[in-house]
Design an enzyme around this catalytic site. Sequence first.
Site, short mmCIF file in Angstrom:
data_model
loop_
_atom_site.label_atom_id
_atom_site.label_comp_id
_atom_site.label_asym_id
_atom_site.label_seq_id
_atom_site.Cartn_x
_atom_site.Cartn_y
_atom_site.Cartn_z
N ASP A 108 -22.60 30.16 65.67
CA ASP A 108 -22.33 28.71 65.62
C ASP A 108 -20.94 28.38 66.12
O ASP A 108 -20.06 29.24 66.19
CB ASP A 108 -22.50 28.18 64.18
CG ASP A 108 -21.51 28.79 63.21
OD1 ASP A 108 -21.30 30.01 63.24
OD2 ASP A 108 -20.92 28.03 62.40
N GLU A 203 -21.08 30.22 60.27
CA GLU A 203 -19.80 30.78 59.82
C GLU A 203 -18.79 29.67 59.61
O GLU A 203 -18.00 29.69 58.67
CB GLU A 203 -19.28 31.79 60.85
CG GLU A 203 -18.06 32.59 60.39
CD GLU A 203 -16.72 31.94 60.70
OE1 GLU A 203 -15.70 32.40 60.16
OE2 GLU A 203 -16.67 30.95 61.46
ZN LIG Z 1 -15.01 32.26 64.51
#
Ligand SMILES: [Zn+2]
Length: 438
Positions: A108, A203
């Site tokens: 992401d 993340e």
């Molecule tokens: Zn990163």
Amino acid sequence: MKSILALALCLITVVSTQAQTQLKPPTESVLDRFLRYVKIDTQSAEDQTTVPSTRKQLNLANLLAKEMNALGVQGVRVSEFGIVYGLVPGNLADNSKVPTVGLIAHMDTSPEVSGENVNAIIHKNYQGGDIVLPKDSSQVITVDKNPILKEMIGDDIITADGTTLLGSDDKAGCAEIMTLIDTLRQNPQIKHGNLAIAFTPDEEVSAGIEKFDVKAFGAQVAYTVDGETLGEISNETWSAKTATITFQGRNTHPGTAKGIMVNSLFAMADYISRFPHDMLPETTADRVGFVHPYTGAVEVEKSSLKILLRDFDLSGLDAKEKMLRDMVAQTQAKFPDVKVSIDIKENYKNMKEILKDYPELTDNALEASKRAGLKPFIKPIRGGTDGARLTFDGLPTPNLFTGGANFHGKLEFNSRRGLEKTTETLLNLVQIFAEKAK
Ligand SMILES: [Zn+2]
């Protein structure tokens, strides 16, 4: 002519890196992979109840799974949470003699800046000076703010066009790990143990790693490939707590409040005025921790204040906690009619607390970087990482560089050398683990 030049360049590269003399190139360059991945919008979103937070992250997850299968990776699967897992089997006589090494990157990109229609620009053979991004001339990567540019003369610098982020964080990590796998497949003479591979969603919103199946992953040690400058290795994060201070007053109609009302706002203002100015995020850097009052609520009856406590050392964190408690006592003494209370919660601990028992993880990463011709250095992270979470879940996981810079913004960049040298470092790293077989 072009092909002769390419061949000559290729030979120079091969000769200059002695250890890689016999290597066959991967079927696709790390740069081409990177350019394909950044075109896929994988922006994650805050405050969602599902993982992945955005369905579009699965587009990259499914592509990576398909490419891993094509490269012979075993047991490839995309979990219900969009985490891609796979295993590159070792080729040692006895793979159990070396730890299964995990390599992890996240798919992401930050919710802060759009990652839609990323138009990567390659500034070939960079010759110094500021880089103005073509679609928005107010977006300038300056040498002044990015002194690393001085070391990048002759490199091909990759940026976005000024309207989006680039997504090097962390598609560089994805491309580098995939190119490592490709290179290993092309060169079975390179000895390595089992490698567990994972690509994670969410993340940037700290949600994906909570769904990570450490046991099924099967690694004994791991690295996240999610850092910045070439050579930067991180085995330390903050230790972090959050404090909530509550100021309980008494409200009544202001027209008849004399001698009755106790306004909690004044106690809160007094408390805030006690913060030492040299201990704030805006006045600290490097290894110096901070206290950060960052949000709150105010009402006459009751006010509250939230404060982040951050320090690399647990003793430093304890000292900050004591300071906040002492400040409570001082404000309480000055405002005896307001009830001032403090509640402190632990968020996460410095992964060094555990990684100090695994010095070989840092040592091997330093050695792998040196063999790639880099000057590695250790940089504590002023934040948390997925690796910190995994480390406390039983999988020691320091963080490696990707070659990127200016994460989460339109000025983000990486370079051909950044991508190639990180891939080379990963290739060295898996060999170093194999060399140390018991
Ligand atoms: Zn990163």
